[in-house]
Design a protein around this motif. Structure first.
Motif, PDB file in Angstrom:
ATOM      1  N   CYS A   1     -12.506  15.158   5.761  1.00 40.51           N
ATOM      2  CA  CYS A   1     -11.307  15.688   6.394  1.00 40.51           C
ATOM      3  C   CYS A   1     -11.052  17.129   5.952  1.00 40.51           C
ATOM      4  O   CYS A   1     -11.094  17.431   4.762  1.00 40.51           O
ATOM      5  N   ASP A   2     -10.765  17.981   6.934  1.00 41.37           N
ATOM      6  CA  ASP A   2     -10.347  19.345   6.629  1.00 41.37           C
ATOM      7  C   ASP A   2      -8.868  19.357   6.259  1.00 41.37           C
ATOM      8  O   ASP A   2      -8.416  20.216   5.510  1.00 41.37           O
ATOM      9  N   HIS A   3      -8.127  18.412   6.822  1.00 41.60           N
ATOM     10  CA  HIS A   3      -6.693  18.279   6.553  1.00 41.60           C
ATOM     11  C   HIS A   3      -6.336  16.822   6.784  1.00 41.60           C
ATOM     12  O   HIS A   3      -6.832  16.195   7.717  1.00 41.60           O
ATOM     13  N   LEU A   4      -5.460  16.287   5.946  1.00 41.66           N
ATOM     14  CA  LEU A   4      -5.058  14.886   6.071  1.00 41.66           C
ATOM     15  C   LEU A   4      -3.633  14.723   5.585  1.00 41.66           C
ATOM     16  O   LEU A   4      -3.313  15.063   4.452  1.00 41.66           O
TER      17      LEU A   4
ATOM     18  N   ARG B   1       4.092  -0.297   5.640  1.00 47.87           N
ATOM     19  CA  ARG B   1       3.430  -1.113   6.664  1.00 47.87           C
ATOM     20  C   ARG B   1       3.211  -0.340   7.951  1.00 47.87           C
ATOM     21  O   ARG B   1       2.263  -0.573   8.667  1.00 47.87           O
ATOM     22  N   HIS B   2       4.119   0.567   8.267  1.00 53.96           N
ATOM     23  CA  HIS B   2       4.046   1.386   9.477  1.00 53.96           C
ATOM     24  C   HIS B   2       3.714   2.811   9.053  1.00 53.96           C
ATOM     25  O   HIS B   2       4.453   3.416   8.275  1.00 53.96           O
ATOM     26  N   TRP B   3       2.617   3.324   9.602  1.00 49.10           N
ATOM     27  CA  TRP B   3       2.089   4.597   9.124  1.00 49.10           C
ATOM     28  C   TRP B   3       1.851   5.591  10.245  1.00 49.10           C
ATOM     29  O   TRP B   3       1.601   5.205  11.375  1.00 49.10           O
ATOM     30  N   GLU B   4       1.908   6.867   9.872  1.00 49.60           N
ATOM     31  CA  GLU B   4       1.520   7.962  10.741  1.00 49.60           C
ATOM     32  C   GLU B   4       0.516   8.802   9.971  1.00 49.60           C
ATOM     33  O   GLU B   4       0.715   9.069   8.777  1.00 49.60           O
ATOM     34  N   ALA B   5      -0.561   9.211  10.644  1.00 46.60           N
ATOM     35  CA  ALA B   5      -1.571  10.034   9.987  1.00 46.60           C
ATOM     36  C   ALA B   5      -1.980  11.179  10.904  1.00 46.60           C
ATOM     37  O   ALA B   5      -2.136  11.000  12.108  1.00 46.60           O
ATOM     38  N   VAL B   6      -2.119  12.347  10.307  1.00 48.41           N
ATOM     39  CA  VAL B   6      -2.713  13.500  10.975  1.00 48.41           C
ATOM     40  C   VAL B   6      -4.047  13.710  10.283  1.00 48.41           C
ATOM     41  O   VAL B   6      -4.091  13.968   9.074  1.00 48.41           O
TER      42      VAL B   6
ATOM     43  N   LEU C   1      -3.532   4.923   1.131  1.00 53.15           N
ATOM     44  CA  LEU C   1      -4.029   5.018   2.499  1.00 53.15           C
ATOM     45  C   LEU C   1      -4.766   6.338   2.703  1.00 53.15           C
ATOM     46  O   LEU C   1      -5.850   6.376   3.287  1.00 53.15           O
ATOM     47  N   ARG C   2      -4.201   7.405   2.185  1.00 56.20           N
ATOM     48  CA  ARG C   2      -4.840   8.717   2.278  1.00 56.20           C
ATOM     49  C   ARG C   2      -6.213   8.686   1.611  1.00 56.20           C
ATOM     50  O   ARG C   2      -7.195   9.183   2.159  1.00 56.20           O
ATOM     51  N   SER C   3      -6.296   8.091   0.459  1.00 60.20           N
ATOM     52  CA  SER C   3      -7.566   8.005  -0.280  1.00 60.20           C
ATOM     53  C   SER C   3      -8.611   7.202   0.489  1.00 60.20           C
ATOM     54  O   SER C   3      -9.787   7.565   0.499  1.00 60.20           O
TER      55      SER C   3
ATOM     56  N   MET D   1       0.835  -1.168   0.000  1.00 63.31           N
ATOM     57  CA  MET D   1       0.000   0.000   0.000  1.00 63.31           C
ATOM     58  C   MET D   1       0.886   1.239   0.000  1.00 63.31           C
ATOM     59  O   MET D   1       1.913   1.276   0.664  1.00 63.31           O
ATOM     60  N   THR D   2       0.461   2.239  -0.726  1.00 64.68           N
ATOM     61  CA  THR D   2       1.204   3.495  -0.775  1.00 64.68           C
ATOM     62  C   THR D   2       0.541   4.520   0.150  1.00 64.68           C
ATOM     63  O   THR D   2      -0.609   4.348   0.568  1.00 64.68           O
ATOM     64  N   ALA D   3       1.264   5.582   0.426  1.00 65.05           N
ATOM     65  CA  ALA D   3       0.710   6.658   1.251  1.00 65.05           C
ATOM     66  C   ALA D   3      -0.526   7.255   0.586  1.00 65.05           C
ATOM     67  O   ALA D   3      -1.515   7.560   1.258  1.00 65.05           O
ATOM     68  N   GLN D   4      -0.491   7.407  -0.724  1.00 68.27           N
ATOM     69  CA  GLN D   4      -1.641   7.972  -1.434  1.00 68.27           C
ATOM     70  C   GLN D   4      -2.862   7.054  -1.342  1.00 68.27           C
ATOM     71  O   GLN D   4      -3.989   7.519  -1.176  1.00 68.27           O
TER      72      GLN D   4
END
Length: 80
Positions: free
Chosen positions: A16-19, A26-31, A6-8, A1-4
């Motif tokens: 989301c107002d901001h993401l 495999r290890h992710w951080e999200a705001v 996961l973001r999608s 999985m890519t960051a994009q």
């Protein structure tokens, strides 16, 4: 999985107002900043984000996800 990807997934299930999403595949951080978090405890906010990911959280597709779940007001205060 890519960051994009996961973001999608998160954005498709939560307004989301901001993401921001970052990680190594495999290890992710999200705001995640969402008005949907208003009046919710931290655990409820995290559960809301996890719900957008469904089975991916139960498989090895997403091994770990660190979440900062903020309301728009909290996000504005943190940036001030």
């Amino acid at each position: 999985m890519t960051a994009q990807e996961l973001r999608s997934l998160i954005a498709a299930g939560l307004a989301c107002d901001h993401l921001e999403v970052d990680g190594d595949g495999r290890h992710w951080e999200a705001v995640v900043v969402s008005a949907d978090f208003e009046g919710k405890r931290l655990i409820q906010r995290h559960q809301r984000v996890y719900a957008t990911l469904g089975e991916r959280m139960r498989t090895d597709e997403i091994h770990a996800l660190s979440i900062k779940a903020l309301t728009p007001a909290e996000w504005a205060a943190a940036r001030a």
